[in-house]
Scaffold this motif. Structure first.
Motif, PDB file in Angstrom:
ATOM      1  N   GLU A 519      10.598  15.810 -56.750  1.00  0.00           N
ATOM      2  CA  GLU A 519       9.832  16.583 -57.730  1.00  0.00           C
ATOM      3  C   GLU A 519       9.708  15.850 -59.071  1.00  0.00           C
ATOM      4  N   ILE A 520      10.791  15.214 -59.503  1.00  0.00           N
ATOM      5  CA  ILE A 520      10.708  14.464 -60.770  1.00  0.00           C
ATOM      6  C   ILE A 520       9.838  13.210 -60.570  1.00  0.00           C
ATOM      7  N   SER A 521       9.965  12.579 -59.399  1.00  0.00           N
ATOM      8  CA  SER A 521       9.118  11.412 -59.118  1.00  0.00           C
ATOM      9  C   SER A 521       7.641  11.799 -59.108  1.00  0.00           C
ATOM     10  N   ASP A 522       7.349  13.019 -58.630  1.00  0.00           N
ATOM     11  CA  ASP A 522       5.959  13.486 -58.654  1.00  0.00           C
ATOM     12  C   ASP A 522       5.437  13.580 -60.088  1.00  0.00           C
ATOM     13  N   VAL A 523       6.308  14.001 -61.002  1.00  0.00           N
ATOM     14  CA  VAL A 523       5.897  14.032 -62.406  1.00  0.00           C
ATOM     15  C   VAL A 523       5.534  12.618 -62.859  1.00  0.00           C
ATOM     16  N   TYR A 524       6.395  11.663 -62.518  1.00  0.00           N
ATOM     17  CA  TYR A 524       6.109  10.272 -62.898  1.00  0.00           C
ATOM     18  C   TYR A 524       4.785   9.819 -62.279  1.00  0.00           C
ATOM     19  N   ARG A 525       4.599  10.149 -60.993  1.00  0.00           N
ATOM     20  CA  ARG A 525       3.349   9.738 -60.316  1.00  0.00           C
ATOM     21  C   ARG A 525       2.134  10.331 -61.018  1.00  0.00           C
ATOM     22  N   ASN A 526       2.255  11.620 -61.399  1.00  0.00           N
ATOM     23  CA  ASN A 526       1.108  12.293 -62.019  1.00  0.00           C
ATOM     24  C   ASN A 526       0.813  11.774 -63.418  1.00  0.00           C
ATOM     25  N   VAL A 527       1.874  11.557 -64.189  1.00  0.00           N
ATOM     26  CA  VAL A 527       1.659  11.154 -65.587  1.00  0.00           C
ATOM     27  C   VAL A 527       1.332   9.664 -65.687  1.00  0.00           C
ATOM     28  N   PHE A 528       2.080   8.853 -64.951  1.00  0.00           N
ATOM     29  CA  PHE A 528       1.974   7.400 -65.156  1.00  0.00           C
ATOM     30  C   PHE A 528       1.076   6.696 -64.135  1.00  0.00           C
ATOM     31  N   GLY A 529       0.754   7.376 -63.052  1.00  0.00           N
ATOM     32  CA  GLY A 529      -0.055   6.745 -62.005  1.00  0.00           C
ATOM     33  C   GLY A 529       0.815   6.002 -61.001  1.00  0.00           C
ATOM     34  N   ILE A 530       0.187   5.629 -59.894  1.00  0.00           N
ATOM     35  CA  ILE A 530       0.917   4.964 -58.812  1.00  0.00           C
ATOM     36  C   ILE A 530       0.540   3.491 -58.809  1.00  0.00           C
ATOM     37  N   TYR A 531       1.527   2.646 -58.576  1.00  0.00           N
ATOM     38  CA  TYR A 531       1.245   1.209 -58.534  1.00  0.00           C
ATOM     39  C   TYR A 531       0.767   0.797 -57.152  1.00  0.00           C
ATOM     40  N   GLN A 532      -0.210  -0.058 -57.112  1.00  0.00           N
ATOM     41  CA  GLN A 532      -0.647  -0.627 -55.839  1.00  0.00           C
ATOM     42  C   GLN A 532      -0.616  -2.140 -55.925  1.00  0.00           C
ATOM     43  N   ASP A 533       0.019  -2.720 -54.937  1.00  0.00           N
ATOM     44  CA  ASP A 533       0.209  -4.158 -54.906  1.00  0.00           C
ATOM     45  C   ASP A 533      -1.054  -4.812 -54.350  1.00  0.00           C
ATOM     46  N   PRO A 534      -1.527  -5.883 -54.977  1.00  0.00           N
ATOM     47  CA  PRO A 534      -2.631  -6.602 -54.337  1.00  0.00           C
ATOM     48  C   PRO A 534      -2.153  -7.195 -53.001  1.00  0.00           C
ATOM     49  N   ALA A 535      -2.818  -6.828 -51.905  1.00  0.00           N
ATOM     50  CA  ALA A 535      -2.334  -7.245 -50.576  1.00  0.00           C
ATOM     51  C   ALA A 535      -2.812  -8.649 -50.244  1.00  0.00           C
ATOM     52  N   THR A 536      -2.221  -9.622 -50.918  1.00  0.00           N
ATOM     53  CA  THR A 536      -2.629 -11.005 -50.663  1.00  0.00           C
ATOM     54  C   THR A 536      -1.561 -11.712 -49.840  1.00  0.00           C
ATOM     55  N   ILE A 537      -1.989 -12.686 -49.062  1.00  0.00           N
ATOM     56  CA  ILE A 537      -0.978 -13.445 -48.334  1.00  0.00           C
ATOM     57  C   ILE A 537      -0.933 -14.869 -48.832  1.00  0.00           C
TER      58      ILE A 537
ATOM     59  N   PHE B  34      -6.429 -18.204 -36.485  1.00  0.00           N
ATOM     60  CA  PHE B  34      -6.843 -16.827 -36.214  1.00  0.00           C
ATOM     61  C   PHE B  34      -7.408 -16.199 -37.492  1.00  0.00           C
ATOM     62  N   GLU B  35      -8.180 -15.128 -37.293  1.00  0.00           N
ATOM     63  CA  GLU B  35      -8.595 -14.335 -38.452  1.00  0.00           C
ATOM     64  C   GLU B  35      -7.527 -13.293 -38.677  1.00  0.00           C
ATOM     65  N   VAL B  36      -7.023 -13.204 -39.900  1.00  0.00           N
ATOM     66  CA  VAL B  36      -5.913 -12.292 -40.164  1.00  0.00           C
ATOM     67  C   VAL B  36      -6.323 -11.245 -41.190  1.00  0.00           C
ATOM     68  N   ILE B  37      -6.042  -9.995 -40.855  1.00  0.00           N
ATOM     69  CA  ILE B  37      -6.230  -8.920 -41.829  1.00  0.00           C
ATOM     70  C   ILE B  37      -4.838  -8.415 -42.163  1.00  0.00           C
ATOM     71  N   TYR B  38      -4.445  -8.524 -43.445  1.00  0.00           N
ATOM     72  CA  TYR B  38      -3.117  -8.060 -43.866  1.00  0.00           C
ATOM     73  C   TYR B  38      -3.293  -6.785 -44.674  1.00  0.00           C
ATOM     74  N   THR B  39      -2.607  -5.726 -44.263  1.00  0.00           N
ATOM     75  CA  THR B  39      -2.819  -4.413 -44.895  1.00  0.00           C
ATOM     76  C   THR B  39      -2.131  -4.266 -46.230  1.00  0.00           C
ATOM     77  N   GLY B  40      -1.102  -5.078 -46.507  1.00  0.00           N
ATOM     78  CA  GLY B  40      -0.259  -4.796 -47.664  1.00  0.00           C
ATOM     79  C   GLY B  40       0.795  -3.763 -47.304  1.00  0.00           C
ATOM     80  N   LEU B  41       1.529  -3.347 -48.327  1.00  0.00           N
ATOM     81  CA  LEU B  41       2.739  -2.546 -48.106  1.00  0.00           C
ATOM     82  C   LEU B  41       2.485  -1.051 -48.000  1.00  0.00           C
ATOM     83  N   HIS B  42       3.515  -0.370 -47.487  1.00  0.00           N
ATOM     84  CA  HIS B  42       3.616   1.090 -47.561  1.00  0.00           C
ATOM     85  C   HIS B  42       2.443   1.794 -46.876  1.00  0.00           C
ATOM     86  N   GLN B  43       2.100   1.331 -45.691  1.00  0.00           N
ATOM     87  CA  GLN B  43       0.991   1.942 -44.959  1.00  0.00           C
ATOM     88  C   GLN B  43       1.491   3.089 -44.080  1.00  0.00           C
TER      89      GLN B  43
END
Lengths: 537, 134
Positions: A519-537, B34-43
């Motif tokens: 519940e407290i984490s939800d407050v943080y999520r609502n006020v501060f937003g959620i982080y999303q990592d760029p999914a790069t390899i 290969f062609e790779v699609i990486y979803t990232g975390l927490h899926q």
């Protein structure tokens, strides 16, 4: 797929083409006098290359702090008591993934994860069971939690209060290193800026209310586990530390006051010389950062106290008994480098959470080092070794180069946002994997000295029924609360978050009245937003 | 085998943030052509099954180190069946005990790679076992 390696075996008599550390640092055939110029100094004196105290382990051995946490709070409480009875010097708590990510056990995202990688704690009731029968003013406790650290610390304080322990007497550490999460461990709720604000709130709150507590343990451990080199681990950890100190200074706090409350956490991998040099260099570099960059006047604010943990990724599922030897080498490096506390991994951790037998061997490894090996009898026994001093200098120099690069990028928050440390680590991890696949590095039992293996180890299994039970417990706890009071407390936390007031007093009040981690984490999520990592390899 | 370049989804289900292995595998598969699609975390399992459909992949690789594999692998297999792509082979990697590997294989997971597997083993396994879907 283990058999597929069996064709690859190596000749131990053959000379190696390279003489590099695990991190790829080439070593000279022999080091001689005059190759090291760094300030070696005296133990207990600035810049603390030789250790933070003058007498080190002659007066008091390091704290043997075994990380534990699995299943329910009651399961982990039993393991805590077992470790204390076996001579462990302090507690160290592993929480499960939902707790680390700010989800209660009854949340859909918690499914399959409850109590698996650590203990499940959603409510103050769970926290009370976790420390049941353990006086919190008589032990020191480390809690490995980051994005929900403010809530777990609040719960710990409320449990202490209910036991009748003064907050002023509580000693311990909460990991609370969010920069490291973005760089390596990847468990987060909010983006870097608000995460830093919460950490700074905790530093400020602890200075005033829980003065013996370490409100942040600046952690290289996970950076190394994610595949960094030793130099990267050292550099990014200290760069994270610079970020926290700068934020606290910007809030008007005095580095001489909060400096002594910062603690550190390093990995200790297999490369013995490199690891000793890394920790000696870390102390020297941090001392200079605190004095020269932040103007700390007292020695206490400049000395780096550190916990260390042997390297999880270095352990192998193949021939697992060999892991006892790896852990011994790593623990020896950590103690020769002068760490203040140590966790030794268990031989079965590459397969599952440790069994009681395996964790006992891990603890006994430290006890044998402390009681039988004789290394405690003199301070910094490798001090003055031509090779160690030259490597210490080199570690310091190369880490300082990385820190300079991060400064040029605009500081650690900016560097994280553009993914700089993340991509440096991913490159290093990939290069190491390649070198391993090419047998440039030999891992005994994996790509060298492979054999057909006998029976598998007995491992700790977490009962799958635990999850449903925990889910029901959390639901029942929520149903039994005063809903109006809960809503009011949640609103107080929300307002403090929005109005930029220190969150901690409000979070403590909230958990006292039964508001949960989720519940407290939800407050943080609502006020501060959620982080999303760029999914790069 | 067809001329088509294999498309492989590399995904990290659940809350576990340990992505070192997933990223190394994704890079190694890409380097292997290969062609790779990486979803990232927490899926979530739903997100992964949906991506498998949307991206029309030939194979799905899942990485789990949190111990949640006995919940998440079967869930993903079920969802893929429901979405009509139950024929896409799924392989996995992570800290998975031997007896769980046996159970996962009976449920339809094609292969599980545990710590110490080399990227060459994995690339070789894909070349041998995965065909391009029609």
């Amino acid at each position: 797929m283990r058999d597929s390696n069996s064709a690859r075996n190596i000749d131990p008599r053959q000379a190696r083409p390279r003489h590099a550390t695990i991190s790829g640092m080439e070593l000279e055939e022999c080091y001689r006098d005059g190759q090291a110029a760094g300030e070696v100094g005296e133990p207990g004196q600035y810049p603390f290359t030789r250790g933070v105290y003058p007498t080190m382990y002659r007066t008091k051995a390091w704290t043997m702090r075994q990380f534990a946490g699995f299943g329910s709070a009651a399961d982990t409480n039993a393991r805590f008591k077992y470790l204390l009875a076996a001579g462990g010097g302090g507690l160290s708590t592993a929480f499960d993934m939902p707790t680390l990510m700010g989800y209660d056990a009854d949340h859909a995202r918690a499914e399959g994860e409850v109590g698996r990688e650590g203990v499940a704690v959603s409510t103050i009731a769970d926290m009370q069971v976790l420390f049941d029968g353990i006086r919190l003013d008589e032990v020191t406790t480390s809690m490995t939690v980051n994005c929900s650290a403010s809530i777990l610390l609040a719960m710990y304080l409320v449990v202490a209060e209910r036991q009748g322990c003064s907050w002023k007497k509580l000693g311990g550490t909460i990991q609370n290193d969010m920069f490291k999460e973005f760089i390596a461990q990847k468990e987060w709720i909010c983006p870097p800026e608000p995460s830093l604000r919460i950490v700074t709130d905790m530093i400020e709150f602890c200075m005033n209310e829980v003065p013996r507590w370490h409100p942040v343990s600046i952690s290289g451990y996970h950076i190394r586990e994610a595949g960094s080199t030793a130099v990267q681990e050292l550099a990014f950890t200290l760069a994270d530390g610079i970020g926290y100190v700068q934020a606290a200074v910007d809030r008007g706090l005095d580095p001489d006051e909060f400096g002594p409350r910062l603690s550190f956490f390093f990995n200790v991998h297999n490369d013995f010389l490199e690891e000793i040099a890394k920790i000696r260099a870390a102390r020297r570099l941090w001392a200079k950062i605190m004095r020269e960059r932040f103007g700390a006047k007292t020695d206490r604010a400049c000395l780096m106290r550190t916990h260390a943990q042997t390297s999880g990724v270095s352990l192998t599922a193949q021939q697992p008994l060999n892991n006892v030897v790896r852990v011994t080498i790593q623990a020896l490096a950590a103690t020769l480098a002068g760490v203040q506390s140590l966790h030794t991994n268990s031989l079965d951790e590459t397969l599952a959470l440790p069994s009681e037998e395996a964790v006992t061997v891990a603890l006994r490894t430290q006890q044998i080092l402390a009681e039988e090996s004789g290394i405690v009898n003199t301070v910094d026994p490798f001090g003055g070794s031509f090779a160690i001093e030259a490597l210490t200098d080199r570690m310091e120099r190369e880490a300082a180069d990385y820190i300079r690069r991060i400064d040029e990028l605009g500081g650690i928050v900016r560097a994280i946002e553009i993914g700089y440390p993340q991509s440096e680590i991913a490159d290093a991890a990939y290069a190491f994997q390649h070198a391993t696949d090419d047998s440039e590095y030999v891992t005994v039992g994996v790509n060298g000295y492979v054999m057909d293996e006998g029976k598998a180890l007995e491992i700790l299994r977490i009962d799958r029924a635990l999850e449903a039970g925990q889910r029901e417990k959390v639901k029942a706890f929520k149903a039994a609360r005063d809903a109006k009071k809960v809503a009011a407390r949640i609103e107080e936390v929300r307002r403090a978050a929005v109005e930029d007031r220190n969150l901690m007093p409000h979070v403590v009040d909230a958990v006292r009245d039964g508001v949960t981690v989720g519940e407290i984490s939800d407050v943080y999520r609502n006020v501060f937003g959620i982080y999303q990592d760029p999914a790069t390899i | 085998m067809s001329e088509k370049v294999l498309r492989i989804l590399v995904a990290k289900p659940g809350l576990d943030g340990h992505d070192r292995g997933a990223k190394i595998i994704a890079r190694a598969l890409r380097d292997a052509g290969f062609e790779v699609i990486y979803t990232g975390l927490h899926q979530t399992p739903e997100m992964i099954a949906e991506t498998a459909v949307q991206e029309d992949v030939d194979c799905v690789g899942l990485s789990i180190l949190s111990g949640a594999h006995m919940t998440l692998f079967p869930r993903i297999l079920d969802l893929m069946k429901q979405k009509g792509v139950g024929d896409i082979p799924v392989f996995g990697g992570g800290i998975v005990p031997e007896e769980d590997i046996a159970e996962l294989k009976t449920l339809g997971v094609k292969e599980i790679f545990t710590p110490g597997a080399s990227t060459r083993d994995i690339v070789e396994w894909i070349r041998t076992n995965i065909d391009a879907r029609a």
